[in-house]
Design a protein around this motif. Structure first.
Motif, PDB file in Angstrom:
ATOM      1  N   ARG A   1      -0.407   3.202 -11.530  1.00 26.06           N
ATOM      2  CA  ARG A   1       0.170   2.991  -9.974  1.00 26.06           C
ATOM      3  C   ARG A   1       1.071   3.609 -10.697  1.00 26.06           C
ATOM      4  O   ARG A   1       2.006   3.746  -9.404  1.00 26.06           O
TER       5      ARG A   1
ATOM      6  N   ASN B   1       3.199   3.794  -6.947  1.00 25.86           N
ATOM      7  CA  ASN B   1       1.947   3.494  -5.746  1.00 25.86           C
ATOM      8  C   ASN B   1       1.360   2.604  -5.525  1.00 25.86           C
ATOM      9  O   ASN B   1       1.388   1.518  -6.575  1.00 25.86           O
ATOM     10  N   SER B   2       0.684   2.535  -4.297  1.00 25.26           N
ATOM     11  CA  SER B   2      -0.093   1.766  -3.307  1.00 25.26           C
ATOM     12  C   SER B   2       0.565  -0.233  -3.911  1.00 25.26           C
ATOM     13  O   SER B   2      -0.205  -0.784  -5.177  1.00 25.26           O
TER      14      SER B   2
ATOM     15  N   GLY C   1       0.801  -1.374  -0.004  1.00 28.88           N
ATOM     16  CA  GLY C   1       0.345  -0.187  -0.069  1.00 28.88           C
ATOM     17  C   GLY C   1       1.082   0.952   0.305  1.00 28.88           C
ATOM     18  O   GLY C   1       0.302   2.759  -0.389  1.00 28.88           O
TER      19      GLY C   1
END
Length: 124
Positions: free
Chosen positions: A67, A84-85, A15
């Motif tokens: 992402r 990201n994520s 995450g």
């Protein structure tokens, strides 16, 4: 000496976000198409993104577009992969590469220079 140095890898929680850098030495990144790849254990090297030489158009495989983003800082002769994520399946060695041409390519053998890679480990 022509060299690409990737950095910024490490351990990150699922995450979370991570930004990788790739600095070029001995040549000017603006003269090349530049890309990011990754390789997980037991898998082939996978294309993640590329910036074209002249107009800076950025390409991503569809699966990663949401992402991962990439950018270039010409003044620093450095480019970046912003992730990201992050997921555990993103764990891999991440490589930067430069291609002596205008257009981006997804194939590993098209690239002329490679960095040594930086390990990204995503914990669950």
């Amino acid at each position: 000496e022509v060299q690409l140095q990737a950095s910024g890898g490490g351990l990150v929680q699922a995450g979370g976000s991570q930004t990788l850098s790739c600095a070029a030495f001995g040549f000017t990144l603006d003269d090349y198409a530049i890309g990011w790849f990754r390789q997980a254990p037991g898998k082939e090297r996978e294309f993640l993104s590329c910036i074209t030489r002249n107009d800076g158009i950025i390409y991503y495989p569809d699966s990663e577009q949401a992402r991962f983003t990439t950018s270039r800082d010409s003044a620093k002769n450095t480019f970046y992969l912003h992730m990201n994520s992050l997921r555990p399946e993103d764990t891999a060695v991440y490589y930067c590469a430069a291609l002596a041409g205008v257009w981006c390519r997804a194939a590993v053998h098209e690239y002329d220079y490679w960095g040594l890679g930086t390990q990204v480990t995503v914990s669950s």
